[in-house]
Design a protein around this motif. Structure first.
Motif, short mmCIF file in Angstrom:
data_model
loop_
_atom_site.label_atom_id
_atom_site.label_comp_id
_atom_site.label_asym_id
_atom_site.label_seq_id
_atom_site.Cartn_x
_atom_site.Cartn_y
_atom_site.Cartn_z
N ARG A 9 -9.71 -3.77 -3.17
CA ARG A 9 -8.83 -3.78 -4.34
C ARG A 9 -7.65 -2.88 -4.03
NH1 ARG A 9 -9.22 -7.59 -8.09
NH2 ARG A 9 -11.34 -8.34 -8.07
N VAL A 10 -6.47 -3.39 -4.24
CA VAL A 10 -5.24 -2.64 -3.97
C VAL A 10 -4.32 -2.75 -5.18
CG1 VAL A 10 -5.34 -2.93 -1.46
CG2 VAL A 10 -4.17 -4.64 -2.85
N ARG A 11 -3.36 -1.84 -5.23
CA ARG A 11 -2.31 -1.91 -6.24
C ARG A 11 -1.00 -2.11 -5.49
NH1 ARG A 11 -2.45 -0.91 -11.43
NH2 ARG A 11 -4.37 0.28 -11.33
N ILE A 12 -0.22 -3.05 -5.97
CA ILE A 12 1.09 -3.30 -5.37
C ILE A 12 2.03 -2.19 -5.85
CG2 ILE A 12 3.02 -4.92 -5.22
CD1 ILE A 12 0.83 -7.13 -5.79
N ARG A 13 2.70 -1.55 -4.91
CA ARG A 13 3.55 -0.41 -5.25
C ARG A 13 4.59 -0.78 -6.29
NH1 ARG A 13 5.76 1.57 0.34
NH2 ARG A 13 7.42 2.14 -1.10
N LYS A 14 4.85 0.16 -7.21
CA LYS A 14 5.83 -0.06 -8.27
C LYS A 14 7.26 0.13 -7.79
CE LYS A 14 2.90 1.36 -12.11
NZ LYS A 14 2.73 2.31 -13.22
N ASP A 15 7.43 0.86 -6.69
CA ASP A 15 8.77 1.23 -6.25
C ASP A 15 9.36 0.27 -5.21
OD1 ASP A 15 7.03 1.89 -4.19
OD2 ASP A 15 7.96 3.83 -3.78
N LEU A 16 8.78 -0.89 -5.04
CA LEU A 16 9.31 -1.85 -4.06
C LEU A 16 10.65 -2.40 -4.51
CD1 LEU A 16 6.03 -3.90 -3.38
CD2 LEU A 16 6.99 -2.06 -1.98
N ASP A 17 11.55 -2.58 -3.55
CA ASP A 17 12.83 -3.23 -3.87
C ASP A 17 13.32 -4.00 -2.65
OD1 ASP A 17 14.91 -1.61 -2.35
OD2 ASP A 17 13.98 -0.02 -3.54
N ALA A 18 14.25 -4.91 -2.88
CA ALA A 18 14.74 -5.80 -1.83
C ALA A 18 15.42 -5.04 -0.70
CB ALA A 18 15.68 -6.84 -2.43
N TYR A 33 4.91 -8.73 -9.59
CA TYR A 33 3.60 -8.21 -9.21
C TYR A 33 3.58 -6.70 -9.02
CZ TYR A 33 2.86 -13.17 -8.38
OH TYR A 33 2.77 -14.52 -8.55
N LYS A 34 4.74 -6.04 -9.12
CA LYS A 34 4.78 -4.60 -8.92
C LYS A 34 3.88 -3.87 -9.90
CE LYS A 34 9.26 -3.70 -8.97
NZ LYS A 34 10.59 -3.13 -8.67
N GLY A 35 3.05 -2.95 -9.38
CA GLY A 35 2.16 -2.16 -10.20
C GLY A 35 0.85 -2.86 -10.56
N LYS A 36 0.69 -4.10 -10.16
CA LYS A 36 -0.50 -4.88 -10.53
C LYS A 36 -1.64 -4.65 -9.53
CE LYS A 36 1.60 -7.45 -13.75
NZ LYS A 36 1.45 -7.25 -15.10
#
Length: 189
Positions: A9-18, A33-36
């Protein structure tokens, strides 16, 4: 070597950007999907992951993911939780209170419930530590079992990692403030 494995189980990082520098590209369509929370469904030898949350559509690199900590905000109606006292409780919606944890005791014909608001974000009960949530199970595989507490048709999503402390008998006695006698499990019951 990969820091994750299939099934984690992982959490997708909230701080991702293009504009970020990741092993694979991050595009704006992935932002939903950020933070999910997600589960790793497949993993390549170079650490590229496919996740359940997007039905394995996007490729995610390990640097986009963190090991998941399960929080109160991740609980959903229909999940079953195990508390520290080993009771199982069903997460149910309540129109006035939001989500509640419902415990049915068929032997005593008793219904017991508590507000999810009585829990901190890290799933610890604010008044009674025997009600701390130590395991979370997802939706039932079968609709007919949705209101059942049986865990056979549910996937365990999270288990609390308890910190353990090595102590000598003398340290235990000092901590408790009285002498102890070590007994076998069968003697202690």
């Amino acid at each position: 070597m990969s820091k994750f494995k299939v099934g984690d189980r992982v959490r997708i990082r909230k701080d991702l950007d293009a504009d970020g520098d990741y092993e694979v590209g991050f595009v704006s369509d992935m932002a939903v999907y950020k933070g999910k929370l997600a589960k790793i469904m497949s993993l390549t030898c170079d650490g590229l992951c496919r996740l359940d949350i997007d039905k394995k559509y996007w490729t995610w690199s390990e640097d986009m993911l963190v090991k998941a900590d399960f929080t109160k905000e991740d609980l959903k109606a229909g999940y079953v939780v195990k508390c520290r006292d080993n009771s199982l409780r069903l997460i149910m919606p309540n129109t006035k209170r939001g989500l509640i944890l419902l415990k049915l005791d068929y032997k005593k014909d008793l219904i017991n419930w508590t507000d999810l608001e009585r829990y901190s974000s890290d799933l610890l009960h604010i008044d009674a530590n025997n009600w701390d949530i130590i395991e979370v199970y997802g939706f039932s595989e079968f609709a007919s079992d949705a209101l059942e507490y049986e865990l056979d048709s549910r996937e365990r999503l999270w288990k609390r990692e308890e910190n353990k402390k090595d102590m000598t008998i003398a340290e235990i006695e000092k901590e408790l403030g009285y002498s102890v006698k070590i007994v076998n499990e069968s003697e202690g019951n």
